[in-house]
Design a protein around this motif. Structure first.
Motif, PDB file in Angstrom:
ATOM      1  N   ARG A   1      14.117 -24.952 -55.053  1.00  0.00           N
ATOM      2  CA  ARG A   1      14.070 -24.639 -56.762  1.00  0.00           C
ATOM      3  C   ARG A   1      11.836 -24.368 -56.332  1.00  0.00           C
ATOM      4  O   ARG A   1      12.194 -23.110 -57.677  1.00  0.00           O
ATOM      5  N   PHE A   2      11.221 -25.139 -56.072  1.00  0.00           N
ATOM      6  CA  PHE A   2      10.214 -24.413 -56.072  1.00  0.00           C
ATOM      7  C   PHE A   2       9.476 -23.198 -55.925  1.00  0.00           C
ATOM      8  O   PHE A   2       9.261 -22.540 -56.515  1.00  0.00           O
ATOM      9  N   VAL A   3      10.422 -22.540 -54.386  1.00  0.00           N
ATOM     10  CA  VAL A   3       9.830 -21.382 -53.630  1.00  0.00           C
ATOM     11  C   VAL A   3      10.200 -20.106 -55.459  1.00  0.00           C
ATOM     12  O   VAL A   3      10.025 -19.037 -55.848  1.00  0.00           O
ATOM     13  N   SER A   4      11.803 -20.970 -55.970  1.00  0.00           N
ATOM     14  CA  SER A   4      11.767 -19.518 -56.678  1.00  0.00           C
ATOM     15  C   SER A   4      10.649 -19.831 -58.153  1.00  0.00           C
ATOM     16  O   SER A   4      10.694 -18.775 -58.813  1.00  0.00           O
ATOM     17  N   VAL A   5      10.519 -21.311 -58.550  1.00  0.00           N
ATOM     18  CA  VAL A   5       9.803 -20.920 -59.375  1.00  0.00           C
ATOM     19  C   VAL A   5       7.894 -20.555 -59.605  1.00  0.00           C
ATOM     20  O   VAL A   5       8.071 -19.621 -60.167  1.00  0.00           O
ATOM     21  N   ALA A   6       8.006 -20.472 -58.274  1.00  0.00           N
ATOM     22  CA  ALA A   6       6.493 -20.100 -58.043  1.00  0.00           C
ATOM     23  C   ALA A   6       6.383 -18.496 -57.942  1.00  0.00           C
ATOM     24  O   ALA A   6       5.691 -17.647 -58.554  1.00  0.00           O
TER      25      ALA A   6
END
Lengths: 223, 223
Positions: B69-74
């Motif tokens: 989820r973090f990678v997708s938002v970043a």
């Protein structure tokens, strides 16, 4: 043939939720009774009881009121322990874990206030790395009040796995001829046995060297 | 004539309670919108936005799901920011403040996963003192991913008031010819003005010396 070095009181706080700085007299009485039981145990094993988070916290109260309650409890416990030749050792702990006695220097100020020969300090170099202006230097400066030292590296792994300069620490301790306990309090990572082995492999040669230096300083023959 | 070096997002987490790792899609959409607003601001001031605690936390979930989820938002934020020439910098923070990205090395692993040229790191030497195997060494080793460095001493007071070896840090940074920002993030103790003055007095001569060394290395004349 393993010697017990200290009776730990972590569970008095963790399991019973009791602290020496309790404002309710009945709860303060209860923490004294529980700690007296551990002092009785220490009379047979190790002659030492530590005070970690059980010492209590400030938690928004006036600091002086909290300190006064702590000093009063500590004196009562020390007087009880003195008859059994037991020493109480207070462990300064970093700001993230408690708001009362973070630096070794703050521990020394309390030791001076308690004024009991069997009330001393148990610095932990992991906490000192966060709180103190130096590690070896502060240990040497306050050595007269230090009875026990917890060793861990800067990341709380086994000594040698972070960036604390343990050789510098032992050099400073040798200058003041520190002759108390050191023990290892670390995270069980990567697993407890490996962590213990890493700590032993790193520390054994250094402790052996340290003891030889101390004996040489005292003009005693090597073992 | 003071330059803005970075737009800080601390309040997105502190005041709005939003994190990049939100499991509810609508809340993730909301954090993206708020951060896009700050990216717009950074397009005019500083060209940089930091991600501190707003990055989110693991909090008992499977680590991979949180990371994904973090990678997708970043990535979405970086693509938005790239058009405006803005860089996002992720700050590794010590274990007591968050459970996701404590070591610089862990930040590097995420940078590699995000795979965007404008996604980089903002190490803070106060946090590194608790988490990393070395400070200068790790900064130099990962310098390619470092865009900004927070300076504070080991006790989070002004540099020079604890035991961090800043000369060693600058020596390591000079080896890799680090040319990004350094700024001071410290506790306002004994008071904000005094702390700022202490930091400036300690750092100015060191930063001047550092810049001279860098210019000499590059064969540029002294200013």
């Amino acid at each position: 043939g393993m010697e017990v070095s200290c009776i730990s009181t972590g569970q008095v706080f963790a399991a019973l939720g009791l602290m020496c700085t309790e404002s309710v007299p009945m709860r303060r009485r209860r923490v004294i009774e529980v700690l007296q039981g551990l002092i009785d145990l220490a009379a047979e094993f190790g002659k030492m009881v530590n005070l970690g988070r059980v010492r209590g916290s400030i938690n928004g109260e006036p600091r002086q009121a909290v300190e006064d309650r702590f000093v009063s409890v500590a004196r009562e416990l020390c007087d009880y322990a003195a008859d059994k030749d037991v020493t109480l050792v207070l462990e300064p702990v970093n700001r993230y874990e408690i708001d009362f006695v973070n630096k070794v220097e703050e521990g020394v100020a309390l030791v001076r206030e308690v004024r009991r020969a069997n009330f001393r300090l148990m610095p932990d170099v992991f906490h000192m790395n966060i709180e103190d202006v130096s590690i070896g230097g502060e240990l040497a400066r306050h050595a007269a009040h230090v009875a026990y030292i917890h060793l861990a590296d800067s990341n709380r792994l086994a000594p040698g796995r972070g960036h604390i300069d343990f050789d510098d620490i032992f050099d400073h301790l040798a200058i003041v001829e520190y002759d108390g306990w050191v023990s290892v309090e670390i995270l069980p990572k990567p697993d407890p046995d490996t962590a213990a082995r890493q700590a032993a492999e790193f520390l054994r040669p250094r402790v052996d060297l340290y003891n030889s230096r101390l004996m040489a300083l005292r003009g005693e023959p090597c073992p």
